[in-house]
Design a protein around this motif. Sequence first.
Motif, short mmCIF file in Angstrom:
data_model
loop_
_atom_site.label_atom_id
_atom_site.label_comp_id
_atom_site.label_asym_id
_atom_site.label_seq_id
_atom_site.Cartn_x
_atom_site.Cartn_y
_atom_site.Cartn_z
N ARG A 284 0.89 -1.24 0.03
CA ARG A 284 0.06 0.14 0.05
C ARG A 284 0.84 1.35 0.13
NH1 ARG A 284 -4.44 0.22 4.48
NH2 ARG A 284 -5.21 1.94 2.87
N VAL A 285 1.04 1.86 -1.08
CA VAL A 285 1.66 3.15 -1.39
C VAL A 285 0.90 4.18 -0.97
CG1 VAL A 285 3.19 4.55 -2.69
CG2 VAL A 285 3.51 1.83 -2.52
N LYS A 286 1.16 5.20 -0.42
CA LYS A 286 0.05 6.47 -0.01
C LYS A 286 0.22 7.62 -1.17
CE LYS A 286 -2.00 4.45 3.42
NZ LYS A 286 -2.26 5.24 4.60
N GLY A 287 1.40 7.70 -1.73
CA GLY A 287 1.60 8.66 -2.56
C GLY A 287 2.89 8.28 -3.47
N VAL A 288 3.16 9.47 -4.02
CA VAL A 288 4.30 9.29 -5.08
C VAL A 288 5.22 10.46 -5.13
CG1 VAL A 288 5.25 9.15 -7.74
CG2 VAL A 288 3.27 7.90 -6.82
N VAL A 289 6.57 10.41 -5.01
CA VAL A 289 7.33 11.61 -5.03
C VAL A 289 8.25 11.52 -6.36
CG1 VAL A 289 9.22 12.74 -3.79
CG2 VAL A 289 7.35 11.95 -2.64
N ARG A 290 8.18 12.48 -7.16
CA ARG A 290 8.78 12.43 -8.36
C ARG A 290 10.22 13.25 -8.28
NH1 ARG A 290 5.88 9.92 -12.29
NH2 ARG A 290 3.86 9.63 -11.94
N VAL A 291 11.31 12.88 -8.66
CA VAL A 291 12.49 13.59 -8.58
C VAL A 291 13.24 13.68 -10.00
CG1 VAL A 291 12.76 12.66 -6.38
CG2 VAL A 291 13.79 11.19 -8.06
N GLY A 320 5.49 9.49 7.86
CA GLY A 320 5.71 8.11 8.25
C GLY A 320 4.81 7.41 7.26
N ASP A 321 4.03 7.61 6.58
CA ASP A 321 3.48 6.72 5.53
C ASP A 321 4.51 6.47 4.32
OD1 ASP A 321 1.00 6.92 6.63
OD2 ASP A 321 0.18 8.57 5.37
N LEU A 322 4.28 5.37 3.54
CA LEU A 322 5.04 4.76 2.72
C LEU A 322 4.73 5.51 1.18
CD1 LEU A 322 7.08 2.46 1.86
CD2 LEU A 322 5.21 1.38 1.07
N VAL A 323 5.67 6.00 0.75
CA VAL A 323 5.68 6.61 -0.69
C VAL A 323 6.73 6.12 -1.73
CG1 VAL A 323 4.93 8.88 0.27
CG2 VAL A 323 7.45 8.43 0.03
N GLU A 324 6.32 6.14 -2.86
CA GLU A 324 7.25 5.35 -3.74
C GLU A 324 7.98 6.95 -4.52
OE1 GLU A 324 6.23 1.92 -6.33
OE2 GLU A 324 5.90 3.48 -7.81
N ILE A 325 9.16 6.70 -5.00
CA ILE A 325 10.10 7.98 -5.59
C ILE A 325 10.17 7.32 -6.82
CG2 ILE A 325 12.41 8.93 -5.55
CD1 ILE A 325 11.15 7.38 -2.43
N ARG A 326 9.90 8.05 -7.78
CA ARG A 326 9.97 7.76 -9.30
C ARG A 326 11.08 8.74 -10.12
NH1 ARG A 326 6.52 4.53 -11.89
NH2 ARG A 326 5.12 3.44 -10.27
N ASP A 327 11.70 8.38 -11.23
CA ASP A 327 12.41 9.23 -12.10
C ASP A 327 11.95 9.92 -12.83
OD1 ASP A 327 12.14 7.38 -13.87
OD2 ASP A 327 13.97 6.09 -13.62
N ALA A 329 11.54 9.42 -16.12
CA ALA A 329 11.16 8.71 -16.99
C ALA A 329 10.01 7.90 -16.46
CB ALA A 329 11.93 7.68 -17.60
N ASP A 330 9.48 8.05 -15.28
CA ASP A 330 8.36 7.55 -14.47
C ASP A 330 8.97 5.93 -14.13
OD1 ASP A 330 5.76 7.73 -13.43
OD2 ASP A 330 4.79 6.40 -15.02
N GLY A 331 9.98 5.70 -13.79
CA GLY A 331 10.52 4.28 -13.44
C GLY A 331 10.45 4.39 -11.91
N ALA A 332 10.32 3.44 -11.12
CA ALA A 332 10.02 3.33 -9.76
C ALA A 332 11.53 3.21 -9.33
CB ALA A 332 9.18 2.26 -9.36
#
Length: 377
Positions: A284-291, A320-327, A329-332
Amino acid sequence: MAIAALQHLTDPRLAGRIVLKIGSSLLVDGAGCARADWLRSIAGEIADLRAGGQEVVIVSSGAIALGAAKLGLDKGGRATLADAQAAASVGQIALASLWSRSLGTHGLTAAQLLLTLEDLEDRRRYLNAASTLARLLENGAVPVINENDSVATQEIRFGDNDRLAARVAQAARADAVLLLSDVDGLFDRNPAEAGARLVPVVQGIDQSIRAMADGGSASGLGSGGMVSKLQAAEIAERAGIALAIVNGTHRAPIARAAGEGQGTLFLPRRRDGARKAWLGGRLRVKGVVRVDGGCAAALAEGGSVLAAGITAVEGAFERGDLVEIRDPADGALARGLAEYRAEECRALIGRRSAEQAAVLGYAPRAAVVHRDHMVML
């Protein structure tokens, strides 16, 4: 020496503890009745593994299919969430009884654990489940695990026992996961197509491997397809756990797979520490952080996610929630625990450290996602 072939799955020196996942279509026929002969066969194999020095954890589907038949529900009990919950409530009793009797004929004690997604996503509950599994195995029991479908809603479900099996393997500190299914393994294309070839070994899942997956469940009884099996393999491989997909429709399927080498083996890529393996396996990923590219390069070198490298923030999450970091090119790239709320992250996009206190009104933390609370994918 590490697991490198299907034959190694029955070697107690390499696979001292294994998780055996059994799909609905293997355990229950189209009429909703248990396949008694097959169940006796697999129970005998489990007894053989135990006698050979291996510990076994079972992740068993079948409760909804069994309960639907008893209640006379359409579509195998999966027409609505309410039907599935009702079917699971009735069928879980029958499923536990089947395993208790089958293992009992070999002098083995079955123990039932019903888990929800939250039980393995929340760190404290995950550790409690791990402790229970360790104690059961220490005392010689065979844990039989299923998702608690009688209370799980669509938002808090695994939805398939393939990914549940991989997460259980993490919690149990298993060496291998064996997914018994109604297919021979992973094929390079849909196995119904002419010329489809079985892939015997996979060394790391990438886009070319994902492209081979067929999302459907061949039997119509289960909820998982090849996509869910690949997701399970990704969870396992990051935790240093081997995972195999083999055809369970044959008599003595484990011995057949080990003896003939028939199936697909996913080799582990690395063994993360216990906490980072748990982070990497969370679903369960709560959000996305794009870098940006600079931040992506820094992460590859062991850096943290700093506000200056963020280009966009998606979702609603708390600290404290889990987020996914994406590049770019939208790669995780990674997953980690956010040090700020989503609104604060958005306010800090592109800001240097010296600017952040003025933006937030308090002294900022060192990073938006710190490397100590992050796992690379």
